[in-house]
Write an enzyme that holds these catalytic residues in place. Structure first.
Site, PDB file in Angstrom:
ATOM      1  N   GLY A   1       5.450  -9.745  40.079  1.00 25.44           N
ATOM      2  CA  GLY A   1       5.089 -11.037  39.513  1.00 25.44           C
ATOM      3  C   GLY A   1       3.688 -11.456  39.921  1.00 25.44           C
ATOM      4  O   GLY A   1       2.996 -10.748  40.658  1.00 25.44           O
TER       5      GLY A   1
ATOM      6  N   ASP B   1       3.030 -35.425  29.481  1.00 19.17           N
ATOM      7  CA  ASP B   1       1.998 -35.123  30.458  1.00 19.17           C
ATOM      8  C   ASP B   1       2.563 -34.509  31.738  1.00 19.17           C
ATOM      9  O   ASP B   1       1.873 -33.811  32.459  1.00 19.17           O
ATOM     10  CB  ASP B   1       1.240 -36.402  30.858  1.00 19.17           C
ATOM     11  CG  ASP B   1       0.065 -36.686  29.942  1.00 19.17           C
ATOM     12  OD1 ASP B   1      -0.439 -35.738  29.308  1.00 19.17           O
ATOM     13  OD2 ASP B   1      -0.336 -37.860  29.861  1.00 19.17           O
TER      14      ASP B   1
ATOM     15  N   HIS C   1       2.242 -21.462  32.367  1.00 21.43           N
ATOM     16  CA  HIS C   1       1.796 -22.720  32.937  1.00 21.43           C
ATOM     17  C   HIS C   1       0.481 -23.124  32.276  1.00 21.43           C
ATOM     18  O   HIS C   1      -0.070 -22.401  31.457  1.00 21.43           O
ATOM     19  CB  HIS C   1       1.620 -22.587  34.446  1.00 21.43           C
ATOM     20  CG  HIS C   1       2.913 -22.459  35.181  1.00 21.43           C
ATOM     21  ND1 HIS C   1       3.459 -21.239  35.523  1.00 21.43           N
ATOM     22  CD2 HIS C   1       3.779 -23.393  35.643  1.00 21.43           C
ATOM     23  CE1 HIS C   1       4.596 -21.432  36.170  1.00 21.43           C
ATOM     24  NE2 HIS C   1       4.815 -22.723  36.248  1.00 21.43           N
TER      25      HIS C   1
ATOM     26  N   LYS D   1      14.508 -24.813  44.442  1.00 24.09           N
ATOM     27  CA  LYS D   1      13.539 -24.534  45.496  1.00 24.09           C
ATOM     28  C   LYS D   1      13.808 -25.374  46.744  1.00 24.09           C
ATOM     29  O   LYS D   1      13.638 -24.905  47.878  1.00 24.09           O
ATOM     30  CB  LYS D   1      12.123 -24.760  44.984  1.00 24.09           C
ATOM     31  CG  LYS D   1      11.657 -23.689  44.007  1.00 24.09           C
ATOM     32  CD  LYS D   1      11.671 -22.321  44.679  1.00 24.09           C
ATOM     33  CE  LYS D   1      11.209 -21.216  43.766  1.00 24.09           C
ATOM     34  NZ  LYS D   1      11.253 -19.901  44.432  1.00 24.09           N
TER      35      LYS D   1
ATOM     36  N   THR E   1       0.538 -24.918  45.661  1.00 30.10           N
ATOM     37  CA  THR E   1       0.205 -25.755  44.524  1.00 30.10           C
ATOM     38  C   THR E   1       0.212 -24.878  43.273  1.00 30.10           C
ATOM     39  O   THR E   1       0.709 -23.754  43.293  1.00 30.10           O
ATOM     40  CB  THR E   1      -1.168 -26.415  44.745  1.00 30.10           C
ATOM     41  OG1 THR E   1      -1.390 -27.371  43.708  1.00 30.10           O
ATOM     42  CG2 THR E   1      -2.291 -25.390  44.771  1.00 30.10           C
ATOM     43  N   ASN E   2      -0.353 -25.350  42.167  1.00 32.64           N
ATOM     44  CA  ASN E   2      -0.383 -24.569  40.926  1.00 32.64           C
ATOM     45  C   ASN E   2      -1.207 -23.299  41.128  1.00 32.64           C
ATOM     46  O   ASN E   2      -2.383 -23.371  41.501  1.00 32.64           O
ATOM     47  CB  ASN E   2      -1.007 -25.405  39.801  1.00 32.64           C
ATOM     48  CG  ASN E   2      -0.225 -26.666  39.526  1.00 32.64           C
ATOM     49  OD1 ASN E   2       0.876 -26.636  39.011  1.00 32.64           O
ATOM     50  ND2 ASN E   2      -0.793 -27.797  39.919  1.00 32.64           N
TER      51      ASN E   2
ATOM     52  N   SER F   1       7.545 -24.330  45.666  1.00 30.09           N
ATOM     53  CA  SER F   1       6.613 -24.854  44.672  1.00 30.09           C
ATOM     54  C   SER F   1       6.348 -26.317  44.981  1.00 30.09           C
ATOM     55  O   SER F   1       7.207 -27.010  45.531  1.00 30.09           O
ATOM     56  CB  SER F   1       7.205 -24.722  43.269  1.00 30.09           C
ATOM     57  OG  SER F   1       6.487 -25.498  42.331  1.00 30.09           O
ATOM     58  N   SER F   2       5.173 -26.788  44.616  1.00 26.98           N
ATOM     59  CA  SER F   2       4.840 -28.195  44.866  1.00 26.98           C
ATOM     60  C   SER F   2       5.682 -29.147  44.025  1.00 26.98           C
ATOM     61  O   SER F   2       5.699 -30.352  44.293  1.00 26.98           O
ATOM     62  CB  SER F   2       3.358 -28.445  44.595  1.00 26.98           C
ATOM     63  OG  SER F   2       3.027 -28.099  43.261  1.00 26.98           O
ATOM     64  N   CYS F   3       6.424 -28.631  43.033  1.00 31.87           N
ATOM     65  CA  CYS F   3       7.267 -29.505  42.211  1.00 31.87           C
ATOM     66  C   CYS F   3       8.483 -30.009  42.992  1.00 31.87           C
ATOM     67  O   CYS F   3       9.245 -30.839  42.484  1.00 31.87           O
ATOM     68  CB  CYS F   3       7.719 -28.795  40.945  1.00 31.87           C
ATOM     69  SG  CYS F   3       8.940 -27.499  41.207  1.00 31.87           S
TER      70      CYS F   3
ATOM     71  N   GLY G   1      10.008  -9.619  44.312  1.00 35.25           N
ATOM     72  CA  GLY G   1       9.203 -10.103  43.201  1.00 35.25           C
ATOM     73  C   GLY G   1       7.804  -9.523  43.218  1.00 35.25           C
ATOM     74  O   GLY G   1       6.838 -10.189  42.830  1.00 35.25           O
ATOM     75  N   HIS G   2       7.678  -8.265  43.637  1.00 33.75           N
ATOM     76  CA  HIS G   2       6.352  -7.674  43.879  1.00 33.75           C
ATOM     77  C   HIS G   2       5.567  -7.387  42.603  1.00 33.75           C
ATOM     78  O   HIS G   2       4.390  -7.036  42.687  1.00 33.75           O
ATOM     79  CB  HIS G   2       6.486  -6.385  44.686  1.00 33.75           C
ATOM     80  CG  HIS G   2       6.970  -5.203  43.905  1.00 33.75           C
ATOM     81  ND1 HIS G   2       8.234  -5.134  43.373  1.00 33.75           N
ATOM     82  CD2 HIS G   2       6.342  -4.042  43.568  1.00 33.75           C
ATOM     83  CE1 HIS G   2       8.372  -3.974  42.730  1.00 33.75           C
ATOM     84  NE2 HIS G   2       7.247  -3.308  42.835  1.00 33.75           N
TER      85      HIS G   2
ATOM     86  N   VAL H   1       2.612 -13.868  41.991  1.00 35.54           N
ATOM     87  CA  VAL H   1       2.439 -14.052  43.431  1.00 35.54           C
ATOM     88  C   VAL H   1       2.768 -12.771  44.189  1.00 35.54           C
ATOM     89  O   VAL H   1       2.018 -12.349  45.079  1.00 35.54           O
ATOM     90  CB  VAL H   1       3.315 -15.213  43.939  1.00 35.54           C
ATOM     91  CG1 VAL H   1       3.144 -15.395  45.441  1.00 35.54           C
ATOM     92  CG2 VAL H   1       2.972 -16.502  43.209  1.00 35.54           C
TER      93      VAL H   1
END
Length: 324
Positions: free
Chosen positions: A25, A281, A191, A152, A176-177, A119-121, A22-23, A27
């Site tokens: 993207g 939300d 996002h 994940k 995190t985000n 991911s934090s989700c 994923g180089h 991240v």
């Protein structure tokens, strides 16, 4: 076999083959930049058009040909609330296949050190704040992105299983985000922070009298610049070896209303900010406990205000080329 005792695995060989999945993207590109700056001389990456990570046979052939010693698995299908709510099958199926193929091939071809990015989700919607690593699997997920979260979580479980069954010092990091250069600014797939940057930049350029945002603006979110995330990844690969995933964040958060004000200021928008409370939300608050990361010797360096200004500058400089 591996144990539950954490220890420092030591400095990585800068001349070894290092595959960043994923180089291109958000991240992955930041990780690539960080590794280059750190002196890694044999980085390997493939675009999705050159290597479809959902194709198991192709992934195994790639690993057989390149034989990477180190891997960061940053490849994933990602998106915001709208995309996750609309295409849950895609987010579950695509991410599961990417992860299983890469992790299985990495094990088959003897990858020494691997970092899986989650991911934090993954944490329960109403987890105690700030969210500790041991909150995983203790409650219900946020329904707007539960399919992505389950994928994940499966990745974390596979890394832990590899540690138990094969004794390999693989680890997982839960950011995190994230935001920064190279983000997805599309109206459908972005996002919250890049979506706000695009929305307010367009409003500033067209002198729009007001901007309407989704939700009430009351949820609180933590934001980490992607260059900080990249630095944390290398730090963890060289300083952490344990079965638990490691939270990566700043340890502080802001309301979405506060975030919108920061973005409006960064782009120079002075119009009215309105909120459509009929839109979801999402999770009310999502702040990570980063004490495990801090104890390992790493803290974030880029402030939110500084990071937003830099991202706005990058967005405006690359407006013609960014994903629309």
């Amino acid at each position: 076999m591996s144990t539950d005792v954490d220890f420092q695995p030591g400095k990585l060989d800068r001349d070894a083959t290092f595959y960043v999945a994923g180089h291109r993207g958000l991240v992955g590109s930041a990780i690539w930049r960080n590794l280059e700056a750190a002196g890694f001389s044999n980085l390997v990456g493939r675009s999705s058009s050159d290597l479809d990570l959902k194709n198991r046979e192709d992934v195994f052939a790639f690993f057989a040909a390149t034989r990477p010693r180190y891997v960061v698995l940053a490849a994933a299908k990602v998106g915001g609330i709208l995309a996750n709510s609309t295409y849950p099958v895609d987010f579950l199926s695509d991410n599961l296949r990417i992860q299983v193929n890469v992790l299985d091939a990495a094990r088959e071809y003897g990858v020494e050190r691997l970092l899986f990015l989650g991911s934090s989700c993954i944490y329960p919607k109403f987890a105690e704040q700030p969210i500790r690593e041991d909150s995983l699997l203790t409650g219900h997920l946020e329904p707007t992105n539960d399919a992505y979260a389950i994928a994940k979580i499966a990745g974390i479980m596979q890394v832990q299983a590899v540690r138990r069954q094969y004794g390999l010092p693989w680890i997982s990091a839960m950011p995190t985000n994230l935001y920064g250069p190279g983000d997805n600014f599309s109206p459908e797939g972005s996002h919250v922070l890049p979506a706000l940057i695009r929305r307010y930049d367009e409003a500033a350029r067209t002198d729009a009298p007001s901007v309407t945002n989704w939700g009430s603006g009351s949820p609180m979110r933590e934001f980490l610049h992607v260059d900080d995330m990249a630095a944390a990844c290398l730090h963890l690969m060289e300083h952490y070896d344990g079965p638990s995933q490691v939270n990566v964040g700043t340890g502080s958060d802001v309301t979405i209303k506060e975030l919108a004000s920061l973005v409006a200021s960064a782009v120079g928008y002075a119009g009215k900010i309105e909120w459509d409370a009929s839109k979801p939300d999402g999770t009310p608050r999502k702040l990570l406990d980063v004490s495990k990361l801090t104890e390992s010797g790493w803290t974030a360096a880029i402030s939110l205000e500084e990071g937003i200004h830099g991202t706005v500058d990058w967005y405006r400089s690359n407006l013609a080329q960014i994903r629309s």
